[in-house]
Design a protein around this motif. Sequence first.
Motif, PDB file in Angstrom:
ATOM      1  N   SER A  31       0.872  -1.174   0.000  1.00 59.36           N
ATOM      2  CA  SER A  31       0.000   0.000   0.000  1.00 59.36           C
ATOM      3  C   SER A  31       0.906   1.220   0.000  1.00 59.36           C
ATOM      4  N   ASN A  32       0.296   2.390  -0.029  1.00 61.34           N
ATOM      5  CA  ASN A  32       1.135   3.586   0.019  1.00 61.34           C
ATOM      6  C   ASN A  32       1.618   3.832   1.450  1.00 61.34           C
ATOM      7  N   LYS A  33       2.426   4.852   1.619  1.00 61.03           N
ATOM      8  CA  LYS A  33       3.050   5.130   2.930  1.00 61.03           C
ATOM      9  C   LYS A  33       2.042   5.537   4.000  1.00 61.03           C
ATOM     10  N   ASN A  34       0.855   5.998   3.603  1.00 55.75           N
ATOM     11  CA  ASN A  34      -0.132   6.469   4.578  1.00 55.75           C
ATOM     12  C   ASN A  34      -0.821   5.346   5.338  1.00 55.75           C
ATOM     13  N   VAL A  35      -0.720   4.124   4.859  1.00 52.80           N
ATOM     14  CA  VAL A  35      -1.366   2.987   5.511  1.00 52.80           C
ATOM     15  C   VAL A  35      -0.322   2.275   6.368  1.00 52.80           C
ATOM     16  N   ASP A  36      -0.646   2.066   7.641  1.00 48.95           N
ATOM     17  CA  ASP A  36       0.291   1.457   8.578  1.00 48.95           C
ATOM     18  C   ASP A  36       0.255  -0.064   8.453  1.00 48.95           C
ATOM     19  N   LYS A  37       1.108  -0.597   7.615  1.00 48.89           N
ATOM     20  CA  LYS A  37       1.170  -2.037   7.387  1.00 48.89           C
ATOM     21  C   LYS A  37       1.773  -2.766   8.583  1.00 48.89           C
ATOM     22  N   THR A  38       2.667  -2.091   9.295  1.00 51.32           N
ATOM     23  CA  THR A  38       3.316  -2.700  10.455  1.00 51.32           C
ATOM     24  C   THR A  38       2.299  -3.009  11.547  1.00 51.32           C
ATOM     25  N   GLU A  39       1.505  -2.026  11.915  1.00 47.48           N
ATOM     26  CA  GLU A  39       0.480  -2.268  12.930  1.00 47.48           C
ATOM     27  C   GLU A  39      -0.518  -3.310  12.443  1.00 47.48           C
ATOM     28  N   PHE A  40      -0.887  -3.222  11.186  1.00 49.10           N
ATOM     29  CA  PHE A  40      -1.846  -4.159  10.591  1.00 49.10           C
ATOM     30  C   PHE A  40      -1.388  -5.600  10.789  1.00 49.10           C
ATOM     31  N   ILE A  41      -0.155  -5.912  10.377  1.00 52.12           N
ATOM     32  CA  ILE A  41       0.304  -7.301  10.440  1.00 52.12           C
ATOM     33  C   ILE A  41       0.562  -7.746  11.873  1.00 52.12           C
ATOM     34  N   LYS A  42       1.059  -6.848  12.724  1.00 42.98           N
ATOM     35  CA  LYS A  42       1.313  -7.240  14.120  1.00 42.98           C
ATOM     36  C   LYS A  42       0.010  -7.529  14.858  1.00 42.98           C
ATOM     37  N   VAL A  43      -1.006  -6.713  14.654  1.00 44.96           N
ATOM     38  CA  VAL A  43      -2.303  -6.961  15.291  1.00 44.96           C
ATOM     39  C   VAL A  43      -2.896  -8.270  14.767  1.00 44.96           C
ATOM     40  N   LEU A  44      -2.817  -8.467  13.474  1.00 44.22           N
ATOM     41  CA  LEU A  44      -3.363  -9.688  12.869  1.00 44.22           C
ATOM     42  C   LEU A  44      -2.659 -10.935  13.391  1.00 44.22           C
ATOM     43  N   MET A  45      -1.340 -10.933  13.405  1.00 44.22           N
ATOM     44  CA  MET A  45      -0.588 -12.111  13.858  1.00 44.22           C
ATOM     45  C   MET A  45      -0.790 -12.360  15.353  1.00 44.22           C
ATOM     46  N   ASN A  46      -0.837 -11.301  16.156  1.00 46.35           N
ATOM     47  CA  ASN A  46      -1.088 -11.484  17.588  1.00 46.35           C
ATOM     48  C   ASN A  46      -2.490 -11.997  17.833  1.00 46.35           C
TER      49      ASN A  46
END
Length: 190
Positions: A31-46
């Motif tokens: 996605s573009n830089k405005n979407v927080d992919k880091t939080e997205f994947i960490k929340v999903l995996m946790n």
Amino acid sequence: MTFFDLHNYKEAYKIYNFLQIKNHTNIIIHSNKNVDKTEFIKVLMNDIFKTKTKQIEDDIIYDYNEYYYYFDMLKIKYSQKKKFTSLIKDIINSYNYYTGNCNYIIFDNFDDINILFENYLKVVIENNIHTTKFIILTSKIDKVIPAICSRCLCIRLSELNRIQKEIYIHKIIKQNNLKKINISDFLQYN
């Protein structure tokens, strides 16, 4: 926080269901830089594995738990290549044949990686599909070499438009019993 609390929970739900399939392929989330992919994947995996991660601050800084390893490629220097490749090999070799659970390796900011190292990872991804699953997070999908893209499912996270932002903010306000604010004033700066 669960993945249903994320603003792009629909994409999270699709990926959640995809990860439930035991023999799934690798994933590129872009996605573009405005979407927080880091939080997205960490929340999903946790949310999937229900475990906390620990941060290791050795020569190479990374987060891990018994199911996945998270590497921010911005924090890994080219001079650490040998140690990093050795660490990746150790993770791949730690596959639990008794339970059949594979390890997940998450590479964040993959678009900032050296092309030589990217070619090394191409070989690793090709040869270890049964023992390790890779999740690549990038803001520039065109910077990922085609050989890696062809071995992964590419998923684009969408950015919220103004109306979706207002709905999401109202949801957060209601969930947390916060005082009402004028959302229009807030959104004019975003």
